[in-house]
Design a protein around this motif. Structure first.
Motif, PDB file in Angstrom:
ATOM      1  N   ALA A 158       0.835  -1.208   0.000  1.00  0.00           N
ATOM      2  CA  ALA A 158       0.000   0.000   0.000  1.00  0.00           C
ATOM      3  C   ALA A 158       0.869   1.257   0.000  1.00  0.00           C
ATOM      4  O   ALA A 158       0.569   2.240  -0.709  1.00  0.00           O
ATOM      5  CB  ALA A 158      -0.917  -0.010   1.220  1.00  0.00           C
ATOM      6  N   GLU A 159       1.949   1.248   0.771  1.00  0.00           N
ATOM      7  CA  GLU A 159       2.885   2.391   0.770  1.00  0.00           C
ATOM      8  C   GLU A 159       3.495   2.560  -0.625  1.00  0.00           C
ATOM      9  O   GLU A 159       3.665   3.689  -1.110  1.00  0.00           O
ATOM     10  CB  GLU A 159       3.999   2.160   1.790  1.00  0.00           C
ATOM     11  N   PHE A 160       3.815   1.453  -1.258  1.00  0.00           N
ATOM     12  CA  PHE A 160       4.404   1.493  -2.604  1.00  0.00           C
ATOM     13  C   PHE A 160       3.422   2.125  -3.590  1.00  0.00           C
ATOM     14  O   PHE A 160       3.791   2.982  -4.404  1.00  0.00           O
ATOM     15  CB  PHE A 160       4.774   0.074  -3.049  1.00  0.00           C
ATOM     16  N   GLN A 161       2.165   1.697  -3.505  1.00  0.00           N
ATOM     17  CA  GLN A 161       1.153   2.220  -4.435  1.00  0.00           C
ATOM     18  C   GLN A 161       0.972   3.725  -4.247  1.00  0.00           C
ATOM     19  O   GLN A 161       0.761   4.472  -5.212  1.00  0.00           O
ATOM     20  CB  GLN A 161      -0.176   1.491  -4.216  1.00  0.00           C
ATOM     21  N   GLU A 162       1.058   4.187  -3.018  1.00  0.00           N
ATOM     22  CA  GLU A 162       0.868   5.615  -2.750  1.00  0.00           C
ATOM     23  C   GLU A 162       1.965   6.460  -3.410  1.00  0.00           C
ATOM     24  O   GLU A 162       1.693   7.537  -3.938  1.00  0.00           O
ATOM     25  CB  GLU A 162       0.877   5.850  -1.240  1.00  0.00           C
ATOM     26  N   ILE A 163       3.189   5.964  -3.415  1.00  0.00           N
ATOM     27  CA  ILE A 163       4.298   6.736  -3.984  1.00  0.00           C
ATOM     28  C   ILE A 163       4.442   6.510  -5.480  1.00  0.00           C
ATOM     29  O   ILE A 163       4.654   7.454  -6.256  1.00  0.00           O
ATOM     30  CB  ILE A 163       5.618   6.379  -3.260  1.00  0.00           C
ATOM     31  N   PHE A 164       4.291   5.256  -5.929  1.00  0.00           N
ATOM     32  CA  PHE A 164       4.582   4.919  -7.323  1.00  0.00           C
ATOM     33  C   PHE A 164       3.320   4.818  -8.184  1.00  0.00           C
ATOM     34  O   PHE A 164       3.411   4.732  -9.406  1.00  0.00           O
ATOM     35  CB  PHE A 164       5.340   3.594  -7.391  1.00  0.00           C
ATOM     36  N   GLY A 165       2.149   4.770  -7.548  1.00  0.00           N
ATOM     37  CA  GLY A 165       0.905   4.739  -8.307  1.00  0.00           C
ATOM     38  C   GLY A 165       0.572   3.392  -8.919  1.00  0.00           C
ATOM     39  O   GLY A 165      -0.286   3.303  -9.802  1.00  0.00           O
ATOM     40  N   ARG A 166       1.250   2.340  -8.500  1.00  0.00           N
ATOM     41  CA  ARG A 166       0.973   1.011  -9.056  1.00  0.00           C
ATOM     42  C   ARG A 166       0.562   0.047  -7.947  1.00  0.00           C
ATOM     43  O   ARG A 166       1.192   0.000  -6.892  1.00  0.00           O
ATOM     44  CB  ARG A 166       2.215   0.443  -9.763  1.00  0.00           C
ATOM     45  N   ASP A 167      -0.509  -0.706  -8.229  1.00  0.00           N
ATOM     46  CA  ASP A 167      -0.956  -1.746  -7.305  1.00  0.00           C
ATOM     47  C   ASP A 167      -0.120  -2.990  -7.587  1.00  0.00           C
ATOM     48  O   ASP A 167      -0.383  -3.740  -8.514  1.00  0.00           O
ATOM     49  CB  ASP A 167      -2.446  -2.018  -7.520  1.00  0.00           C
ATOM     50  N   SER A 168       0.896  -3.186  -6.780  1.00  0.00           N
ATOM     51  CA  SER A 168       1.866  -4.249  -7.059  1.00  0.00           C
ATOM     52  C   SER A 168       2.262  -4.906  -5.740  1.00  0.00           C
ATOM     53  O   SER A 168       2.520  -4.220  -4.764  1.00  0.00           O
ATOM     54  CB  SER A 168       3.089  -3.622  -7.742  1.00  0.00           C
ATOM     55  N   GLY A 169       2.327  -6.209  -5.733  1.00  0.00           N
ATOM     56  CA  GLY A 169       2.707  -6.901  -4.505  1.00  0.00           C
ATOM     57  C   GLY A 169       1.496  -7.359  -3.732  1.00  0.00           C
ATOM     58  O   GLY A 169       0.438  -7.632  -4.287  1.00  0.00           O
ATOM     59  N   GLY A 170       1.632  -7.455  -2.406  1.00  0.00           N
ATOM     60  CA  GLY A 170       0.536  -7.958  -1.584  1.00  0.00           C
ATOM     61  C   GLY A 170       0.571  -9.466  -1.468  1.00  0.00           C
ATOM     62  O   GLY A 170       1.464 -10.141  -1.985  1.00  0.00           O
ATOM     63  N   LEU A 171      -0.410 -10.010  -0.772  1.00  0.00           N
ATOM     64  CA  LEU A 171      -0.416 -11.445  -0.487  1.00  0.00           C
ATOM     65  C   LEU A 171      -0.973 -12.271  -1.639  1.00  0.00           C
ATOM     66  O   LEU A 171      -0.455 -13.341  -1.950  1.00  0.00           O
ATOM     67  CB  LEU A 171      -1.230 -11.715   0.784  1.00  0.00           C
ATOM     68  N   LEU A 172      -2.055 -11.790  -2.253  1.00  0.00           N
ATOM     69  CA  LEU A 172      -2.647 -12.511  -3.383  1.00  0.00           C
ATOM     70  C   LEU A 172      -3.462 -11.541  -4.219  1.00  0.00           C
ATOM     71  O   LEU A 172      -3.755 -10.416  -3.798  1.00  0.00           O
ATOM     72  CB  LEU A 172      -3.502 -13.694  -2.903  1.00  0.00           C
ATOM     73  N   ARG A 173      -3.819 -12.005  -5.429  1.00  0.00           N
ATOM     74  CA  ARG A 173      -4.604 -11.180  -6.334  1.00  0.00           C
ATOM     75  C   ARG A 173      -5.809 -11.980  -6.835  1.00  0.00           C
ATOM     76  O   ARG A 173      -5.673 -13.154  -7.168  1.00  0.00           O
ATOM     77  CB  ARG A 173      -3.766 -10.735  -7.539  1.00  0.00           C
ATOM     78  N   LYS A 174      -6.956 -11.303  -6.878  1.00  0.00           N
ATOM     79  CA  LYS A 174      -8.180 -11.955  -7.339  1.00  0.00           C
ATOM     80  C   LYS A 174      -8.520 -11.465  -8.749  1.00  0.00           C
ATOM     81  O   LYS A 174      -8.287 -10.308  -9.076  1.00  0.00           O
ATOM     82  CB  LYS A 174      -9.339 -11.620  -6.399  1.00  0.00           C
ATOM     83  N   TYR A 175      -9.088 -12.373  -9.544  1.00  0.00           N
ATOM     84  CA  TYR A 175      -9.508 -12.002 -10.902  1.00  0.00           C
ATOM     85  C   TYR A 175     -10.761 -12.796 -11.256  1.00  0.00           C
ATOM     86  O   TYR A 175     -10.739 -14.021 -11.306  1.00  0.00           O
ATOM     87  CB  TYR A 175      -8.376 -12.305 -11.899  1.00  0.00           C
ATOM     88  N   GLN A 176     -11.842 -12.095 -11.443  1.00  0.00           N
ATOM     89  CA  GLN A 176     -13.118 -12.705 -11.842  1.00  0.00           C
ATOM     90  C   GLN A 176     -13.580 -13.787 -10.849  1.00  0.00           C
ATOM     91  O   GLN A 176     -14.151 -14.809 -11.245  1.00  0.00           O
ATOM     92  CB  GLN A 176     -12.991 -13.342 -13.250  1.00  0.00           C
ATOM     93  N   THR A 177     -13.365 -13.564  -9.573  1.00  0.00           N
ATOM     94  CA  THR A 177     -13.689 -14.597  -8.583  1.00  0.00           C
ATOM     95  C   THR A 177     -15.056 -14.415  -7.923  1.00  0.00           C
ATOM     96  O   THR A 177     -15.532 -15.335  -7.253  1.00  0.00           O
ATOM     97  CB  THR A 177     -12.621 -14.624  -7.461  1.00  0.00           C
ATOM     98  N   GLU A 178     -15.667 -13.231  -8.080  1.00  0.00           N
ATOM     99  CA  GLU A 178     -16.843 -12.895  -7.274  1.00  0.00           C
ATOM    100  C   GLU A 178     -17.953 -13.934  -7.360  1.00  0.00           C
ATOM    101  O   GLU A 178     -18.524 -14.336  -6.351  1.00  0.00           O
ATOM    102  CB  GLU A 178     -17.388 -11.507  -7.666  1.00  0.00           C
ATOM    103  N   ASP A 179     -18.285 -14.374  -8.578  1.00  0.00           N
ATOM    104  CA  ASP A 179     -19.391 -15.334  -8.732  1.00  0.00           C
ATOM    105  C   ASP A 179     -18.900 -16.665  -9.298  1.00  0.00           C
ATOM    106  O   ASP A 179     -19.686 -17.458  -9.821  1.00  0.00           O
ATOM    107  CB  ASP A 179     -20.462 -14.746  -9.665  1.00  0.00           C
ATOM    108  N   ALA A 180     -17.598 -16.921  -9.185  1.00  0.00           N
ATOM    109  CA  ALA A 180     -17.024 -18.102  -9.846  1.00  0.00           C
ATOM    110  C   ALA A 180     -17.373 -19.391  -9.104  1.00  0.00           C
ATOM    111  O   ALA A 180     -17.222 -19.476  -7.884  1.00  0.00           O
ATOM    112  CB  ALA A 180     -15.516 -17.951  -9.942  1.00  0.00           C
ATOM    113  N   ASP A 181     -17.818 -20.398  -9.870  1.00  0.00           N
ATOM    114  CA  ASP A 181     -18.021 -21.738  -9.308  1.00  0.00           C
ATOM    115  C   ASP A 181     -16.698 -22.486  -9.221  1.00  0.00           C
ATOM    116  O   ASP A 181     -16.485 -23.282  -8.311  1.00  0.00           O
ATOM    117  CB  ASP A 181     -18.989 -22.539 -10.193  1.00  0.00           C
ATOM    118  N   THR A 182     -15.844 -22.239 -10.213  1.00  0.00           N
ATOM    119  CA  THR A 182     -14.517 -22.872 -10.254  1.00  0.00           C
ATOM    120  C   THR A 182     -13.451 -21.792 -10.207  1.00  0.00           C
ATOM    121  O   THR A 182     -13.516 -20.820 -10.974  1.00  0.00           O
ATOM    122  CB  THR A 182     -14.354 -23.716 -11.538  1.00  0.00           C
TER     123      THR A 182
END
Length: 424
Positions: free
Chosen positions: A237-261
């Motif tokens: 979060a500190e990185f994103q504030e200075i560099f403007g990129r959402d990068s890093g963190g523990l995990l990333r979600k993609y199209q998971t909200e209603d996913a069965d698989t």
């Protein structure tokens, strides 16, 4: 500044911006371009007073890093595959001593048989060595994660392994946003070590610890990793504030909200998986992706939360525990203990075998239909495997397996056979 450059060079320049005081490494493919460019930058005087140490092996490289870090120097190294195995004793020592070294692992298969191409078996072999392990999906992320890695390591006084796929990322030319020295300086303060060997205040490190305290020392190492579960997202979060990129963190979600698989993966293959998921979504199929950014510490609670609603979880991984199954999948199963979510393991991409979208389409369609075996191997050539098993059963002195398979493939190809094509 936008730059079109090789992934290895991008990482080397990012490391230089972090103002390391000692870089020590021994070359091994596919890590070589990283340390070569680090050496060039040091020689050209572009890394301040940094000392680049030439050594005779990977074991010597990390041993020298341990010495420099213990003396309070910001320290960096890089390796891959057998090089990581050769430094294994020192890998455990660095974490046990709580030294904030940052190391790139340009992921490559482990032999035998000899193979220089990408998979994750090298870094997975050191998953329990006490280092924080973070994985990059793209070259931009690899660049960003190295800057974050120094801050994570120094905040916790623990070493960090930044894992990036060998050749797929290290040798790929992509456009990256290279930050300025001022931005990195604003994000990463000068190194203030929690412990330092100082002649003015002498003490020793590396004590002999017996049964009376060994368990407590090891527990505290575990506690450091648990602290990292909070520190890694904070620093992202500190990185994103200075560099403007959402990068890093523990995990990333993609199209998971209603996913069965939901497909769980890590590293650069996540891009191919997302493209496949996009096409399947257009066809109305409810499928999503979770990319693990931090493998150690493992984001158990966060992953459980994301996967709780899925009917089926498929772990697609470039690592394989011979005699058991998936390495990553085992961790995912532990995270889902007590739930009814079914977890399948798919071992893919070993030794650099391409993971293609047509193969993923077939695999994911079978997952949606509930037809996957508990452990599968993507594009395994069953005709070759079965022929070799039959030959071994027929001959007591059957000889080496790898050489026999290579010979059969060459003979089959010469006769226009189907070897080289993956079985359905």
């Amino acid at each position: 500044m936008l730059k079109q450059m090789e992934g290895s060079q991008a990482v080397a320049e990012a490391v230089a911006l972090c103002r390391p005081e000692v870089i020590c490494a021994y070359p091994i493919s596919p890590q070589t371009h990283i340390v070569e460019h680090c050496g060039e930058l040091v020689r050209e005087g572009k890394v301040g007073t940094c000392e680049y140490m030439n050594v005779e092996s990977e074991f010597a490289a990390l041993s020298a890093c341990i010495g420099s870090s213990a003396c309070g120097a910001r320290t960096y190294t890089a390796t891959a595959s057998q090089g990581l195995l050769f430094m294994a004793e020192a890998v455990y020592n660095a974490s046990g001593l709580g030294l904030p070294i940052v190391m790139t692992v340009a992921n490559r298969a482990i032999g035998a048989p000899i193979n220089i191409w990408n998979d994750h078996t090298d870094s997975m072999s050191m998953r329990d060595a006490g280092w924080i392990q973070i994985f990059a999906e793209t070259n931009q992320e690899a660049l960003d994660l190295h800057i974050q890695a120094f801050k994570i390591a120094e905040r916790l006084s623990q070493p960090v392994m930044v894992c990036m796929d060998g050749f797929i990322l290290t040798h790929a030319y992509e456009r990256v946003e290279m930050p300025s020295q001022e931005q990195v300086d604003a994000f990463l303060p000068p190194f203030e070590p929690q412990q330092v060997l100082d002649p003015a205040n002498p003490y020793s490190i590396g004590a002999m610890v017996g049964p009376e305290a060994f368990t407590e020392v090891r527990y505290l190492a575990h506690d450091k990793q648990m602290q990292a579960l909070n520190v890694i997202p904070e620093i992202a979060a500190e990185f994103q504030e200075i560099f403007g990129r959402d990068s890093g963190g523990l995990l990333r979600k993609y199209q998971t909200e209603d996913a069965d698989t939901i497909i769980v993966t890590l590293g650069s293959v996540a891009g191919t998986v997302k493209d496949t998921v996009d096409e399947m979504r257009e066809a109305g199929k409810k499928i999503g992706v979770v990319t693990i950014g931090s493998f150690r510490p493992f984001p158990t609670a966060e992953l459980r939360k994301v996967l709780a609603s899925a009917k089926e979880v498929v772990v697609l991984e470039k690592s394989f525990a011979v005699g058991f199954g998936g390495v990553v999948a085992n961790n995912v199963m532990m995270a889902l203990q007590g739930t009814r979510t079914h977890v399948n393991t798919v071992v893919a991409g070993l030794g650099g075998r391409p993971i293609t979208m047509p193969s993923l389409h077939k695999l994911f369609d079978r997952a949606l239909a509930g037809k996957l075996e508990p452990v599968e191997f993507l594009d395994l050539q069953w005709d070759i495997v079965n022929a070799e098993l039959e030959r071994q059963r027929a001959q007591i002195a059957s000889g080496p397996t790898a050489e026999s398979i290579l010979k059969n493939i060459q003979v089959d190809t010469a006769h226009g056979g189907a070897a080289g094509h993956a079985a359905e």
